[in-house]
Design a protein around this motif. Structure first.
Motif, PDB file in Angstrom:
ATOM      1  N   ARG A  81       0.846  -1.198   0.000  1.00  0.00           N
ATOM      2  CA  ARG A  81       0.000   0.000   0.000  1.00  0.00           C
ATOM      3  C   ARG A  81       0.878   1.244   0.000  1.00  0.00           C
ATOM      4  N   ARG A  83       2.017   5.293  -0.241  1.00  0.00           N
ATOM      5  CA  ARG A  83       1.679   6.511   0.503  1.00  0.00           C
ATOM      6  C   ARG A  83       1.704   7.769  -0.352  1.00  0.00           C
ATOM      7  N   THR A 164      -9.954   6.179  -2.287  1.00  0.00           N
ATOM      8  CA  THR A 164      -9.514   5.089  -1.419  1.00  0.00           C
ATOM      9  C   THR A 164      -8.113   5.339  -0.885  1.00  0.00           C
ATOM     10  N   HIS A 168      -6.851   6.249   3.148  1.00  0.00           N
ATOM     11  CA  HIS A 168      -5.840   5.487   3.871  1.00  0.00           C
ATOM     12  C   HIS A 168      -4.538   6.276   4.035  1.00  0.00           C
ATOM     13  N   TYR A 289      -5.874  -3.915  -1.706  1.00  0.00           N
ATOM     14  CA  TYR A 289      -7.175  -3.457  -1.213  1.00  0.00           C
ATOM     15  C   TYR A 289      -8.262  -4.429  -1.662  1.00  0.00           C
ATOM     16  N   GLU A 293     -13.202  -2.406   0.690  1.00  0.00           N
ATOM     17  CA  GLU A 293     -12.485  -1.274   1.286  1.00  0.00           C
ATOM     18  C   GLU A 293     -12.498  -0.035   0.392  1.00  0.00           C
TER      19      GLU A 293
END
Length: 297
Positions: A81, A83, A164, A168, A289, A293
């Motif tokens: 995931r 950033r 999404t 997060h 994901y 989500e």
């Protein structure tokens, strides 16, 4: 398992037979695989694996699934995931090349689109090709940009991707060789934190045929990726870059997850990951994901 192979097909089209074919292809060249994890029923699945490098697994699975509308992305299991998201705009976040469509307002779309195609495939210097195309629009009323915007459509999955990742904690930036008139509107509509692009110069309500310098091109996209990553205090391995043209290639190759999205041949051949069939939701599945989500848009 150290790595994950993600398979994504059109909704409802991913079968267990397809999964088994990919798994068998990996096993045939020495991989060991774990328990599949379905991210979305009959649409996306993760297959953990070890014993192979991601590029080997990617090639084996693609070979086994040739001719099927399945996207294949193999990555390390850790840090999936991202950033920071850096996204191109034309033919990536929106479905068209906005400069080509703007040229349509002047009746010269075919002429400009031919140059765009060559530039996006790396056959022409991006900055020089942009100046040439913009010069051909000299005298066009600025209202033509508004008409072009009214006909511009978002790429399926664009809002879900950005919403999404934002939800997060990711920073999302639109970085385009296109123009601020469009990137500002797209950024606001999709939910990007910021946008970076070029500025068409105008005078007395008409385009001057010039673009403000310096031009945001291939080198500037890479520089923006590195600068924003530094501002976030993260390494490039924690970034995702997506685009379709040759001016996107440096940032795609530098990012931890660099994706050639329905890309020109030169880009698809050089990128470590590519999406050839699905929409931008594939980038979320590639990060692990689950469909449940995805942020509502």
């Amino acid at each position: 398992m150290d790595h994950v192979l993600t398979l994504v097909a059109p909704r409802g089209a991913l079968s267990t037979a397809t999964l088994h074919a990919a798994r068998d292809a990996l096993a045939a060249i020495g991989a060991f695989t774990g328990t599949p994890d379905w991210l979305a029923e009959a649409e996306a699945v993760d297959l953990p694996f070890g014993g192979l490098a991601p590029d080997q697994a990617d090639a084996a699975a693609r070979g086994a699934l040739a001719g099927q509308p399945v996207d294949v992305i193999a990555l390390g299991a850790a840090g999936r995931r991202k950033r920071l998201l850096i996204a191109d705009m034309d033919s990536t976040i929106v479905t068209t090349e906005t400069l080509d469509e703007l040229a349509g307002q002047a009746g010269i779309k075919d002429r400009i689109a031919a140059i765009t195609k060559r530039a996006m495939n790396g056959e022409l210097d991006f900055e020089g090709a942009l100046r040439e195309r913009v010069g051909m629009l000299k005298g066009l009323p600025v209202e033509a940009m508004e008409r072009t915007w009214e006909e511009t459509a978002l790429m399926p999955g664009a809002r879900e991707l950005v919403a999404t990742m934002r939800a997060h904690g990711a920073r999302c930036a639109l970085v385009s060789g296109g123009f601020t008139f469009f990137t500002g509107r797209v950024a606001a509509l999709v939910g990007f934190h910021e946008h970076h692009s070029n500025t068409l110069l105008e005078d007395n309500g008409r385009l001057t045929g010039h673009v403000a310098e310096p031009i945001l091109g291939r080198n500037a996209k890479l520089a923006t990726l590195k600068r924003l990553a530094a501002e976030e205090g993260i390494g490039l391995d924690a970034t995702l870059a997506v685009g379709d043209g040759a001016n996107d290639l440096d940032m795609i190759q530098a990012a931890g997850l660099g994706v050639a999205y329905h890309a020109k041949p030169i880009v698809a051949a050089a990128a470590r990951a590519r999406v050839e069939h699905g929409d931008l939701r594939v980038l979320l599945f590639a990060q692990g994901y689950r469909a449940a989500e995805f942020a509502a848009t």
